[in-house]
Design a protein around this motif. Structure first.
Motif, PDB file in Angstrom:
ATOM      1  N   GLY A 190       0.909  -1.008  -0.059  1.00  8.74           N
ATOM      2  CA  GLY A 190       0.031  -0.028   0.024  1.00  8.74           C
ATOM      3  C   GLY A 190       0.735   1.287  -0.045  1.00  8.74           C
ATOM      4  O   GLY A 190       1.783   1.229   0.156  1.00  8.74           O
ATOM      5  N   LYS A 191       0.300   2.463  -0.300  1.00 13.87           N
ATOM      6  CA  LYS A 191       0.910   3.726  -0.180  1.00 13.87           C
ATOM      7  C   LYS A 191       1.715   4.117   0.929  1.00 13.87           C
ATOM      8  O   LYS A 191       2.965   4.610   0.994  1.00 13.87           O
ATOM      9  N   LYS A 192       1.097   3.898   1.924  1.00 16.46           N
ATOM     10  CA  LYS A 192       1.582   4.411   3.172  1.00 16.46           C
ATOM     11  C   LYS A 192       2.783   3.608   3.789  1.00 16.46           C
ATOM     12  O   LYS A 192       3.895   4.518   4.122  1.00 16.46           O
ATOM     13  N   GLY A 193       2.969   2.453   3.617  1.00 11.26           N
ATOM     14  CA  GLY A 193       4.357   1.603   3.874  1.00 11.26           C
ATOM     15  C   GLY A 193       5.278   1.492   2.856  1.00 11.26           C
ATOM     16  O   GLY A 193       6.587   0.983   2.851  1.00 11.26           O
ATOM     17  N   ALA A 194       4.993   1.748   1.574  1.00 15.36           N
ATOM     18  CA  ALA A 194       5.599   1.151   0.444  1.00 15.36           C
ATOM     19  C   ALA A 194       7.034   1.778   0.476  1.00 15.36           C
ATOM     20  O   ALA A 194       8.179   0.965   0.316  1.00 15.36           O
ATOM     21  N   ALA A 195       7.393   3.110   0.382  1.00 15.19           N
ATOM     22  CA  ALA A 195       8.434   3.820   0.251  1.00 15.19           C
ATOM     23  C   ALA A 195       9.475   3.269   1.291  1.00 15.19           C
ATOM     24  O   ALA A 195      10.637   2.997   1.050  1.00 15.19           O
ATOM     25  N   GLU A 196       8.879   3.247   2.799  1.00 14.94           N
ATOM     26  CA  GLU A 196       9.680   2.836   3.714  1.00 14.94           C
ATOM     27  C   GLU A 196      10.454   1.191   3.578  1.00 14.94           C
ATOM     28  O   GLU A 196      11.523   1.114   3.722  1.00 14.94           O
ATOM     29  N   MET A 197       9.242   0.527   3.382  1.00 15.67           N
ATOM     30  CA  MET A 197       9.712  -0.981   2.937  1.00 15.67           C
ATOM     31  C   MET A 197      10.440  -1.213   1.906  1.00 15.67           C
ATOM     32  O   MET A 197      11.673  -2.006   1.902  1.00 15.67           O
ATOM     33  N   ALA A 198      10.284  -0.543   0.549  1.00 16.70           N
ATOM     34  CA  ALA A 198      11.115  -0.661  -0.636  1.00 16.70           C
ATOM     35  C   ALA A 198      12.563  -0.251  -0.357  1.00 16.70           C
ATOM     36  O   ALA A 198      13.436  -0.949  -0.673  1.00 16.70           O
ATOM     37  N   THR A 199      12.768   0.841   0.210  1.00 17.96           N
ATOM     38  CA  THR A 199      14.240   1.249   0.607  1.00 17.96           C
ATOM     39  C   THR A 199      14.917   0.439   1.469  1.00 17.96           C
ATOM     40  O   THR A 199      15.963  -0.055   1.204  1.00 17.96           O
ATOM     41  N   ALA A 200      14.336  -0.121   2.492  1.00 15.61           N
ATOM     42  CA  ALA A 200      14.862  -0.847   3.707  1.00 15.61           C
ATOM     43  C   ALA A 200      15.072  -2.378   2.951  1.00 15.61           C
ATOM     44  O   ALA A 200      16.488  -2.796   3.003  1.00 15.61           O
ATOM     45  N   ILE A 201      14.279  -2.625   1.972  1.00 15.17           N
ATOM     46  CA  ILE A 201      14.461  -4.238   1.466  1.00 15.17           C
ATOM     47  C   ILE A 201      15.779  -3.814   0.324  1.00 15.17           C
ATOM     48  O   ILE A 201      16.637  -4.903   0.224  1.00 15.17           O
ATOM     49  N   ARG A 202      15.597  -2.903  -0.361  1.00 12.92           N
ATOM     50  CA  ARG A 202      16.512  -2.623  -1.406  1.00 12.92           C
ATOM     51  C   ARG A 202      18.192  -2.519  -0.930  1.00 12.92           C
ATOM     52  O   ARG A 202      19.170  -2.825  -1.422  1.00 12.92           O
ATOM     53  N   GLU A 203      18.113  -1.925   0.394  1.00 18.89           N
ATOM     54  CA  GLU A 203      19.457  -1.654   0.899  1.00 18.89           C
ATOM     55  C   GLU A 203      19.711  -2.916   1.975  1.00 18.89           C
ATOM     56  O   GLU A 203      20.841  -2.693   2.568  1.00 18.89           O
ATOM     57  N   ASN A 204      19.063  -4.101   1.712  1.00 16.67           N
ATOM     58  CA  ASN A 204      19.131  -5.179   2.540  1.00 16.67           C
ATOM     59  C   ASN A 204      19.434  -4.690   4.152  1.00 16.67           C
ATOM     60  O   ASN A 204      20.011  -5.470   4.693  1.00 16.67           O
ATOM     61  N   ARG A 205      18.393  -3.791   4.534  1.00 18.86           N
ATOM     62  CA  ARG A 205      18.488  -3.508   5.983  1.00 18.86           C
ATOM     63  C   ARG A 205      17.389  -4.353   6.666  1.00 18.86           C
ATOM     64  O   ARG A 205      17.562  -4.231   7.864  1.00 18.86           O
ATOM     65  N   ILE A 206      16.773  -5.134   5.890  1.00 17.76           N
ATOM     66  CA  ILE A 206      15.713  -5.999   6.801  1.00 17.76           C
ATOM     67  C   ILE A 206      15.538  -7.129   5.770  1.00 17.76           C
ATOM     68  O   ILE A 206      15.540  -7.120   4.643  1.00 17.76           O
ATOM     69  N   ASP A 207      15.258  -8.376   6.398  1.00 19.46           N
ATOM     70  CA  ASP A 207      15.184  -9.730   5.506  1.00 19.46           C
ATOM     71  C   ASP A 207      13.902 -10.314   6.310  1.00 19.46           C
ATOM     72  O   ASP A 207      14.139 -10.890   7.211  1.00 19.46           O
TER      73      ASP A 207
END
Length: 293
Positions: free
Chosen positions: A190-207
Motif C-alpha cells: 500500500g502507499k503508506k508503507g511502500a517507500a519505507e519498505m522498498a528502501t529498506a529491502i533494496r538496501e538489505n536493511r531488513i530480511d
C-alpha cells in the motif's frame, strides 16, 4: 510480593536461600525475583528457583529491572515458565547483535503487539522483526502499516503471508530502478508503507525471509553471558552469601534456645528497676556509690 504465610512462606524462604547461595546477588534482588515469578507464573520449588535465576541473570547483564522484565514478558504473551529461558535468551541475543537495549526492544514489541499478532507472527518472529527495524532505522509504525496491508492483499488473493512476501521481496530487490521497486512495493504494502519498505529491502536493511520461529537455540544465552562475565569477586560474594545463610540459621537456632533465658533475665531486670525507682533519692545515691566502688 506474595502475601504467603505459614508453610507457603517457609517454602518461599527456602527457595530464596537456595538461589541466594548460588549467585553473587543481594537478598533484596533475589527476594524480588522469587516473589514476582511466584506471583506471575504460580510456580514453586525447583521451577520457581530456576525461572527466578534466569530473570536475575537477565536483569543483571542487561541492566534492567526484574519486576519490569517479568511484567513486560507476561503482558506481551502468556509465556509458559518452561519457555522463559528461551525468550530471555532471544531478547538478550538480539540486544547483543544490534546494540539496542532490551527495554527498548521489549517496549517496541509490546507497543505493536496487536499488529504483530494480527499478521500471524509468532513471538520470536516479532522480536526478530522489531530488532531489524530498530537496528536499521526503519520506522516501525510505517513498516507495520505496510505489512498489515500486505497481509490483507495476500489473503484476498488466497496466498499466505509468507508466499506473498517471498514473491514480492525478490521483485523489489531485483527491480532495475527505485521507481520500479516502489511501484511493486505499493502493490503489496500500500502507499503508506511502500517507500519505507522498498528502501529498506533494496538496501538489505531488513530480511523478512529470515525471521526465525524457534527460540530453543537461545536457551543458554543468558546463563552463558552471565557466567562468562563473572569475576573472582563475584565468586567471593557467592561464598559469602552461603556464609550469611549459615550464620543466619545458626543465629536463629541460638536465639530460639536463648529466648527462655532472655525472658527470665528481662523479668529480673524489670523487677530490679521497679525496686530501684521506688527508693528515694538518698537511697538511690547510696546504691549507685556502692556499685561504683
Amino acid at each position: 510480593k506474595t502475601g504467603a504465610t505459614d508453610d507457603a512462606l517457609k517454602d518461599l524462604k527456602e527457595s530464596a536461600n537456595n538461589v541466594f547461595g548460588t549467585m553473587p546477588e543481594d537478598m533484596a534482588t533475589v527476594g524480588e525475583a522469587i516473589g514476582e515469578v511466584n506471583t506471575r507464573f504460580h510456580t514453586t520449588g525447583d521451577e520457581l528457583e530456576s525461572t527466578s535465576k534466569q530473570f536475575i541473570q537477565f536483569a543483571s547483564i542487561n541492566d534492567t529491572n526484574i519486576t519490569q522484565s517479568v511484567d513486560q514478558v507476561m503482558k506481551a504473551w502468556n509465556v509458559d515458565a518452561s519457555q522463559t529461558g528461551n525468550l530471555l535468551g532471544l531478547l538478550t541475543a538480539k540486544a547483543q547483535e544490534t546494540g539496542i537495549s532490551v527495554d527498548t526492544l521489549e517496549s517496541e514489541v509490546l507497543d505493536n503487539n496487536s499488529a504483530l499478532k494480527q499478521m500471524g507472527l509468532s513471538m520470536p518472529q516479532s522480536i526478530n522483526l522489531m530488532a531489524q527495524f530498530d537496528e536499521n532505522g526503519v520506522n516501525a509504525s510505517t513498516a507495520l502499516a505496510g505489512l498489515k496491508k500486505a497481509l490483507q492483499n495476500a489473503t484476498s488473493e488466497g496466498k499466505t503471508m509468507d508466499e506473498a512476501l517471498k514473491d514480492t521481496i525478490g521483485s523489489i530487490k531485483n527491480a532495475k530502478t527505485d521507481t520500479e521497486a516502489l511501484k511493486i512495493a505499493q502493490e503489496l504494502f500500500g502507499k503508506k508503507g511502500a517507500a519505507e519498505m522498498a528502501t529498506a529491502i533494496r538496501e538489505n536493511r531488513i530480511d523478512l525471509n529470515d525471521l526465525s520461529s524457534s527460540m530453543k537455540k537461545y536457551g543458554n544465552t543468558v546463563e552463558s553471558t552471565y557466567n562468562n562475565t563473572k569475576s573472582p569477586l563475584d565468586n567471593a560474594k557467592t561464598a559469602m552469601n552461603n556464609a550469611k545463610i549459615a550464620m543466619a540459621n545458626f543465629g536463629e537456632t541460638a536465639l530460639q534456645s536463648a529466648a527462655p533465658m532472655i525472658s527470665k533475665a528481662t523479668t529480673k531486670v524489670q523487677d530490679l528497676t521497679k525496686k530501684f525507682t521506688s527508693l528515694n533519692d538518698k537511697q538511690q545515691q547510696t546504691v549507685l556509690k556502692v556499685g561504683l566502688v
